[in-house]
Design a protein around this motif. Structure first.
Motif, short mmCIF file in Angstrom:
data_model
loop_
_atom_site.label_atom_id
_atom_site.label_comp_id
_atom_site.label_asym_id
_atom_site.label_seq_id
_atom_site.Cartn_x
_atom_site.Cartn_y
_atom_site.Cartn_z
N SER A 175 0.84 -1.20 0.00
CA SER A 175 0.00 0.00 0.00
C SER A 175 0.87 1.25 0.00
O SER A 175 1.80 1.35 0.81
CB SER A 175 -0.91 0.02 1.23
OG SER A 175 -1.54 1.29 1.38
N PRO A 176 0.59 2.22 -0.85
CA PRO A 176 1.40 3.44 -0.88
C PRO A 176 1.15 4.37 0.30
O PRO A 176 1.91 5.31 0.51
CB PRO A 176 0.99 4.10 -2.20
CG PRO A 176 -0.41 3.63 -2.41
CD PRO A 176 -0.45 2.22 -1.90
N ASN A 208 -1.97 5.17 8.71
CA ASN A 208 -2.33 5.46 7.32
C ASN A 208 -2.07 6.93 7.06
O ASN A 208 -2.58 7.80 7.76
CB ASN A 208 -3.80 5.12 7.07
CG ASN A 208 -4.15 5.11 5.60
OD1 ASN A 208 -3.77 6.02 4.85
ND2 ASN A 208 -4.87 4.10 5.16
N ARG A 209 -1.25 7.21 6.05
CA ARG A 209 -0.90 8.60 5.74
C ARG A 209 -1.64 9.12 4.52
O ARG A 209 -1.21 10.08 3.88
CB ARG A 209 0.61 8.71 5.52
CG ARG A 209 1.16 7.68 4.55
CD ARG A 209 2.64 7.76 4.39
NE ARG A 209 3.13 6.64 3.61
CZ ARG A 209 4.24 6.62 2.92
NH1 ARG A 209 5.02 7.68 2.92
NH2 ARG A 209 4.62 5.56 2.24
N ALA A 210 -2.77 8.49 4.19
CA ALA A 210 -3.55 8.94 3.04
C ALA A 210 -4.22 10.28 3.37
O ALA A 210 -4.63 10.52 4.51
CB ALA A 210 -4.61 7.91 2.69
N PRO A 211 -4.36 11.16 2.40
CA PRO A 211 -5.09 12.41 2.61
C PRO A 211 -6.53 12.13 3.02
O PRO A 211 -7.07 11.06 2.72
CB PRO A 211 -5.02 13.10 1.25
CG PRO A 211 -3.87 12.47 0.55
CD PRO A 211 -3.83 11.05 1.04
N SER A 212 -7.16 13.07 3.72
CA SER A 212 -8.55 12.89 4.11
C SER A 212 -9.45 12.98 2.88
O SER A 212 -9.03 13.35 1.79
CB SER A 212 -8.95 13.99 5.11
OG SER A 212 -9.06 15.24 4.44
N THR A 213 -10.71 12.61 3.09
CA THR A 213 -11.66 12.64 1.97
C THR A 213 -11.85 14.06 1.45
O THR A 213 -12.29 14.24 0.32
CB THR A 213 -13.01 12.07 2.42
OG1 THR A 213 -13.46 12.80 3.58
CG2 THR A 213 -12.89 10.60 2.76
N ALA A 242 8.19 6.82 6.42
CA ALA A 242 6.95 7.45 5.94
C ALA A 242 7.16 8.90 5.53
O ALA A 242 6.26 9.52 4.96
CB ALA A 242 5.88 7.37 7.02
N ARG A 243 8.35 9.45 5.87
CA ARG A 243 8.64 10.86 5.62
C ARG A 243 7.54 11.75 6.20
O ARG A 243 7.11 12.73 5.61
CB ARG A 243 8.81 11.12 4.11
CG ARG A 243 10.06 10.44 3.56
CD ARG A 243 10.13 10.49 2.04
NE ARG A 243 11.42 9.99 1.56
CZ ARG A 243 11.76 8.70 1.47
NH1 ARG A 243 10.88 7.78 1.84
NH2 ARG A 243 12.94 8.33 1.03
N THR A 244 7.15 11.38 7.42
CA THR A 244 6.06 12.08 8.11
C THR A 244 6.40 12.14 9.60
O THR A 244 6.80 11.13 10.17
CB THR A 244 4.73 11.33 7.93
OG1 THR A 244 4.47 11.14 6.54
CG2 THR A 244 3.57 12.12 8.54
#
Length: 276
Positions: A175-176, A208-213, A242-244
């Motif tokens: 998963s990216p 999870n580092r995905a942007p919000s909706t 994660a560079r976060t």
């Protein structure tokens, strides 16, 4: 709610973050460390976390370079793994077979760039003493029974001196946006035996580092961690990976921020009347 938690809550409400918990309590024998001992432990966590990241990055970039420059590598069934070695300000990644002997070598700089064309050995090379020790430690660690949180694992072998090694087992993901903190392990090896091991979580935590909706970018990850008095090298590694930035809560008055591989206690900011 104390002042530090109010400041932290304000921080997390002000910027998007992802949060997970590892709520298994710390051992009852754990007691606060002195200021000097805390500083030393944090410095070691930073040093080890960055070392794990740089070795892992070298292996990743070396594999990419081999796939790009030597098409036969992808289908080479002889390859059984790799060993990374820091030397002269760079990282040598050696791909080995079951013998073990070296089949390929790649030199990688600390920024992840490949310094020279990949080396394809027409005649497999004998392992150096370092490579032989690291390969044996890795092979032993891969036989250990540990709590698994992923189908595939990557490994990083770090030297400890006097035939001692630390092998880190790191969950893989396709998963990216996933950050698979849960299931990370360290095994300490000496004299051909596993002398100590630890898991860095009690559950399969996955950030999870995905942007919000609504498209908001995640600027920090947050995890509750009650196994240690402070963040570990695993937290530093995964933050770098994660560079976060990562916020680690180890107690009501112990909230830490990891950014660019550096750890600081947010209480220091709170005492100064500021929040980061």
């Amino acid at each position: 709610m104390n002042r530090l938690f109010r400041l932290t809550l304000a921080l997390l409400l002000a910027v998007p973050a992802v949060h997970a918990e590892d709520t298994e309590p710390a051992p009852e024998t754990a007691s606060p460390l002195s200021e000097s001992a805390t500083a030393a432990a944090l410095a070691r966590a930073e040093q080890l976390g960055r070392a794990i990241f740089l070795h892992d990055l070298a292996a990743e970039r070396a594999t990419d370079a081999l796939v790009a420059q030597h098409r036969a590598f992808r289908k080479d069934k002889r390859v059984r793994g790799w060993i990374t070695e820091e030397h002269d300000g760079r990282y040598r990644v050696s791909y080995i077979d079951a013998t073990p002997t070296v089949l390929y070598r790649v030199e990688v700089l600390p920024d992840g760039s490949v310094d020279d064309p990949v080396e394809v050995l027409s005649v497999p090379a004998t392992l150096s003493p370092y490579e032989a020790g690291a390969a044996a430690a890795r092979n032993l660690a891969m036989t250990a029974q540990v709590a698994s949180c992923a189908r595939t694992y990557n490994s990083v072998v770090l030297p400890g001196g006097d035939d001692r090694w630390s092998v880190y087992l790191l969950p893989g993901t396709t998963s990216p946006t996933a950050v698979p903190l849960g299931g990370s392990h360290r095994l300490d090896i000496a004299g051909g035996q596993i002398i100590a091991s630890r898991g860095f979580t009690r559950s399969c935590i996955q950030l999870n580092r995905a942007p919000s909706t609504r498209g908001a970018k995640v600027v920090a990850m947050m995890v509750t961690h009650m196994l240690d008095l402070m963040p570990t090298e695993a937290h530093v590694y995964w933050s770098l990976w994660a560079r976060t930035p990562m916020v680690v809560v180890t107690g009501e008055d112990a909230i830490w921020e990891i950014e660019n591989g550096h750890i600081h206690r947010m209480a220091d900011d709170a005492d100064n009347g500021t929040a980061r």
